[in-house]
Write an enzyme that holds these catalytic residues in place. Sequence first.
Site, short mmCIF file in Angstrom:
data_model
loop_
_atom_site.label_atom_id
_atom_site.label_comp_id
_atom_site.label_asym_id
_atom_site.label_seq_id
_atom_site.Cartn_x
_atom_site.Cartn_y
_atom_site.Cartn_z
CB SER A 181 -0.87 0.00 1.27
OG SER A 181 -1.46 1.24 1.51
CE1 TYR B 2 -4.75 -1.45 4.70
CE2 TYR B 2 -3.43 0.53 4.34
CZ TYR B 2 -4.11 -0.56 3.84
OH TYR B 2 -4.15 -0.77 2.48
#
Length: 227
Positions: A119, A132
């Site tokens: 990501s 995250y």
Amino acid sequence: ARVFGANGSRVACAGRNLEADEETAKAIRDSGGTADAFEVDVTDNDSIIAMVDRVMATYGRIDVLVNNAGVEVVQPFLEVTPENYDKIQSVNIRGVFFVAQEVARRMKDTGGKIINIGSLGSYIGLRESSVYCATKGAVIQLTRTMALELAPYGIQVNAVAPGYFVTPMTQEFYDDDEHREWIEGRIPLGRWGTIGDLAGPVVFLASSASDYVTGQTLVVDGGWLAG
């Protein structure tokens, strides 16, 4: 999954929602491809092993793994609960680790490609996404160490780090006008990514064109990190 099907792969659509898996597999079959649905909970090692056993029984081998399961709970750092921490960590890094481990055990004799999904949060901090980002940073380091250890077996391991794509996980950001404007203002190409934007890099890493590429992370972010 649909792009792999369109390019002649036999696709194992694996996820915790068997109905959704079958919907994707049917779309591939309806377009002339080959695909089957397999249920798996990546937080459960027994479920992982059973899924990989079923895929091997169906196809006889696994050439490519795309480790695409991921979850997020948007929450300020000071409010993160142990329950939400465990939920994100168990999918985003533990699940990636043990799915890859089980598949790699079956790839040892044939070689193959493992593609983990990182990501933007692998590289930068994002407010209210502390867990995250921590897990996605770990995916890059895991990819590097896997590449070193699995190279003798002819297995290349790489990662893709997407920027902002409209998915069920990011829909709430897209629907928030202020948040969407903030995101789009930081993307040099001026738009969110599409599935087509992501498919090309993933297919490259799955193909023989990337046989001398391993341990790398390919960023697909419209130029965000360039600035």
